[in-house]
Design a protein around this motif. Structure first.
Motif, PDB file in Angstrom:
ATOM      1  N   ILE A  90      -3.995  37.147  42.144  1.00  0.00           N
ATOM      2  CA  ILE A  90      -3.390  36.420  41.030  1.00  0.00           C
ATOM      3  C   ILE A  90      -2.675  35.220  41.643  1.00  0.00           C
ATOM      4  CG2 ILE A  90      -1.715  36.441  39.152  1.00  0.00           C
ATOM      5  CD1 ILE A  90      -2.092  39.499  39.057  1.00  0.00           C
ATOM      6  N   TYR A  91      -3.029  34.046  41.167  1.00  0.00           N
ATOM      7  CA  TYR A  91      -2.393  32.803  41.601  1.00  0.00           C
ATOM      8  C   TYR A  91      -1.444  32.369  40.490  1.00  0.00           C
ATOM      9  CZ  TYR A  91      -6.403  32.441  44.818  1.00  0.00           C
ATOM     10  OH  TYR A  91      -7.346  32.678  45.775  1.00  0.00           O
ATOM     11  N   ASN A 148     -10.663  28.167  46.056  1.00  0.00           N
ATOM     12  CA  ASN A 148      -9.645  27.143  46.323  1.00  0.00           C
ATOM     13  C   ASN A 148      -8.778  26.917  45.091  1.00  0.00           C
ATOM     14  OD1 ASN A 148     -10.476  26.403  49.015  1.00  0.00           O
ATOM     15  ND2 ASN A 148     -12.252  25.454  48.051  1.00  0.00           N
ATOM     16  N   PRO A 149      -7.453  26.963  45.262  1.00  0.00           N
ATOM     17  CA  PRO A 149      -6.577  26.667  44.128  1.00  0.00           C
ATOM     18  C   PRO A 149      -6.454  25.168  43.882  1.00  0.00           C
ATOM     19  CG  PRO A 149      -5.289  27.400  46.017  1.00  0.00           C
ATOM     20  CD  PRO A 149      -6.728  27.455  46.415  1.00  0.00           C
ATOM     21  N   TYR A 150      -6.308  24.829  42.612  1.00  0.00           N
ATOM     22  CA  TYR A 150      -6.124  23.448  42.180  1.00  0.00           C
ATOM     23  C   TYR A 150      -4.854  23.378  41.342  1.00  0.00           C
ATOM     24  CZ  TYR A 150     -11.019  22.618  43.403  1.00  0.00           C
ATOM     25  OH  TYR A 150     -12.204  22.504  44.078  1.00  0.00           O
ATOM     26  N   LEU A 151      -4.155  22.267  41.424  1.00  0.00           N
ATOM     27  CA  LEU A 151      -3.028  21.986  40.543  1.00  0.00           C
ATOM     28  C   LEU A 151      -3.427  20.806  39.665  1.00  0.00           C
ATOM     29  CD1 LEU A 151       0.016  22.248  42.968  1.00  0.00           C
ATOM     30  CD2 LEU A 151      -0.886  23.978  41.410  1.00  0.00           C
ATOM     31  N   LYS A 168      -6.151  19.689  45.248  1.00  0.00           N
ATOM     32  CA  LYS A 168      -6.895  20.857  45.725  1.00  0.00           C
ATOM     33  C   LYS A 168      -6.251  21.321  47.023  1.00  0.00           C
ATOM     34  CE  LYS A 168     -11.429  22.151  47.610  1.00  0.00           C
ATOM     35  NZ  LYS A 168     -12.773  21.646  47.930  1.00  0.00           N
ATOM     36  N   TYR A 169      -6.081  22.665  47.147  1.00  0.00           N
ATOM     37  CA  TYR A 169      -5.543  23.219  48.388  1.00  0.00           C
ATOM     38  C   TYR A 169      -6.691  23.791  49.201  1.00  0.00           C
ATOM     39  CZ  TYR A 169      -2.552  25.583  51.692  1.00  0.00           C
ATOM     40  OH  TYR A 169      -1.922  25.975  52.839  1.00  0.00           O
ATOM     41  N   SER A 170      -6.857  23.266  50.414  1.00  0.00           N
ATOM     42  CA  SER A 170      -7.923  23.727  51.305  1.00  0.00           C
ATOM     43  C   SER A 170      -7.532  23.384  52.736  1.00  0.00           C
ATOM     44  CB  SER A 170      -9.237  23.035  50.929  1.00  0.00           C
ATOM     45  OG  SER A 170     -10.276  23.468  51.757  1.00  0.00           O
ATOM     46  N   LYS A 173      -3.737  22.384  53.481  1.00  0.00           N
ATOM     47  CA  LYS A 173      -3.042  21.216  52.938  1.00  0.00           C
ATOM     48  C   LYS A 173      -3.507  20.906  51.517  1.00  0.00           C
ATOM     49  CE  LYS A 173      -6.267  17.851  54.760  1.00  0.00           C
ATOM     50  NZ  LYS A 173      -6.462  16.595  55.417  1.00  0.00           N
ATOM     51  N   TRP A 174      -2.645  20.198  50.788  1.00  0.00           N
ATOM     52  CA  TRP A 174      -2.973  19.722  49.451  1.00  0.00           C
ATOM     53  C   TRP A 174      -3.610  18.345  49.562  1.00  0.00           C
ATOM     54  CZ3 TRP A 174      -2.936  22.826  45.449  1.00  0.00           C
ATOM     55  CH2 TRP A 174      -2.086  23.927  45.437  1.00  0.00           C
ATOM     56  N   THR A 175      -4.710  18.158  48.850  1.00  0.00           N
ATOM     57  CA  THR A 175      -5.399  16.874  48.836  1.00  0.00           C
ATOM     58  C   THR A 175      -5.466  16.362  47.401  1.00  0.00           C
ATOM     59  OG1 THR A 175      -6.784  17.585  50.691  1.00  0.00           O
ATOM     60  CG2 THR A 175      -7.555  15.687  49.419  1.00  0.00           C
ATOM     61  N   LYS A 176      -5.065  15.098  47.208  1.00  0.00           N
ATOM     62  CA  LYS A 176      -5.169  14.478  45.892  1.00  0.00           C
ATOM     63  C   LYS A 176      -6.641  14.185  45.637  1.00  0.00           C
ATOM     64  CE  LYS A 176      -3.585  10.532  43.221  1.00  0.00           C
ATOM     65  NZ  LYS A 176      -2.755   9.321  43.216  1.00  0.00           N
ATOM     66  N   LEU A 177      -7.166  14.688  44.507  1.00  0.00           N
ATOM     67  CA  LEU A 177      -8.583  14.514  44.199  1.00  0.00           C
ATOM     68  C   LEU A 177      -8.858  13.315  43.310  1.00  0.00           C
ATOM     69  CD1 LEU A 177      -9.725  18.182  43.550  1.00  0.00           C
ATOM     70  CD2 LEU A 177      -9.984  16.824  45.612  1.00  0.00           C
TER      71      LEU A 177
END
Length: 189
Positions: A90-91, A148-151, A168-170, A173-177
């Motif tokens: 659960i995220y 992969n979780p996304y915000l 996206k977290y991968s 680190k968090w990367t702005k998509l």
């Protein structure tokens, strides 16, 4: 479906009529309720479709331990939201809010400092994993795709506006998509 468990009456019906069941997710067999304070409970339906309380993940204790360096003994509260179930986990996002008071004696006010994390709860063993979130981002929506979780979106306190950004977290680190067509927060995808 009737709910039966420690927080409910002998009849299995909540006196609050499920008002706190807004953050629930399912693995297809069980229902997991992520309460606003970060508590997580598991409910399993019996043959009569009455949900029985089956597990408390003791997440409050784990959250307090994770945020102890941030809180440093100051009164705090947890606010959890946007749970998603994927692949045995659960995220959800949890904000740890500190309640402090301003030093302006002429106009005292309550000031909240906040630190946020994405929580990944293993439903089989109850272990929680944490990933820091940009502290200026509040109330993003969580999504999970290919593990992969996304915000998505959120309220950006640095600009005092809703965000159009997706992260996206991968690979740690968090990367702005991208920027979304419109700004959003509080569960709107």
């Amino acid at each position: 479906v009737l709910v039966k468990g420690s927080a409910y009456t002998e009849m299995g019906i909540s006196k609050g009529a499920f008002e706190s069941f807004t953050n629930n997710v399912s693995d297809g067999k069980n229902i997991y309720v992520v309460y606003e304070d970060g508590s997580v409970n598991k409910y399993t339906p019996n043959s009569k479709n009455i949900l029985k309380f089956t597990k408390d993940y003791d997440s409050q204790k784990q959250l307090k331990n994770h945020f102890k360096n941030f809180t440093n003994g100051v009164e705090s509260e947890f606010v959890a939201y946007s749970p998603v179930y994927s692949g045995g986990y659960i995220y959800f996002v949890v904000d740890c809010n500190l309640k402090t008071f301003s030093m302006n004696y002429e106009n005292p006010s309550v000031v909240y400092a906040s630190q946020s994390a994405l929580v990944k709860l293993n439903v089989s063993n109850g272990k929680m994993y944490y990933t820091a979130i940009n502290n200026s981002l509040l109330h993003p929506t969580v999504a999970v795709y290919n593990g992969n979780p996304y915000l998505v979106g959120g309220y950006d306190t640095s600009t005092n506006s809703l965000s159009k950004t997706m992260y996206k977290y991968s690979s740690g680190k968090w990367t702005k998509l991208c920027s979304l067509p419109s700004a959003r927060a509080y569960g709107k995808c």
